[in-house]
Design an enzyme around this catalytic site. Sequence first.
Site, PDB file in Angstrom:
ATOM      1  N   GLU A  29       0.898  -1.154   0.000  1.00  0.00           N
ATOM      2  CA  GLU A  29       0.000   0.000   0.000  1.00  0.00           C
ATOM      3  C   GLU A  29       0.934   1.201   0.000  1.00  0.00           C
ATOM      4  OE1 GLU A  29      -3.007   2.539  -0.123  1.00  0.00           O
ATOM      5  OE2 GLU A  29      -3.346   0.384  -0.154  1.00  0.00           O
ATOM      6  N   CYS A  62      -0.641   7.333   7.194  1.00  0.00           N
ATOM      7  CA  CYS A  62      -0.979   6.799   5.874  1.00  0.00           C
ATOM      8  C   CYS A  62      -2.444   7.033   5.518  1.00  0.00           C
ATOM      9  CB  CYS A  62      -0.666   5.315   5.810  1.00  0.00           C
ATOM     10  SG  CYS A  62       1.102   4.993   5.934  1.00  0.00           S
TER      11      CYS A  62
END
Length: 176
Positions: A29, A62
């Site tokens: 990711e 994130c």
Amino acid sequence: DLVSFTGSGRAGKLVSEAAICNLKKVHLELGGKGANLVFDDADPDAVARGVRQLMINSGQSCSAPSRMVVEESAYDQAVEIATEVGESLTVGPAEEPGPHLGPVVNKAQFEKIQGLIRSGIEEGARVIVGGPGRPEGFNRGFYVRPTIFADVTNDMAIAREEIFGPVLVMMKFKDE
């Protein structure tokens, strides 16, 4: 059996290279430009909450919603609210008690954020809070002024690139 990693593209490449030696599966990711979509009938606190959510951990999360995309009919009011919340934020050393933003992780990240803030200004975005440089009272360290841009368009680097710092970009949309 599997390596899962969340982080930068550069680090993702290194993880992939290391995992290939043992033929491990890799799930990555990498980067992102999470957004809050704010329609004109949104919860009245949606904008203020969105600003605060981005600024948690000095924008170094994130899942930080670094774009706020607001319906055109609610945009001016959203900019006013974001300005008010942004101006209320304070910066301070991590060891000090109380709610404030600390420094970013290192010099390279500090310089990347400063470069993107300058890029936003050069590309025509309007700074409504913060801007380049360290916060007032800080002449060293990796402290970044909590910064909010308005009138951002999709062709600007600050709309496309992950900043990973306390920088929010506000954009508008016409309809669903």
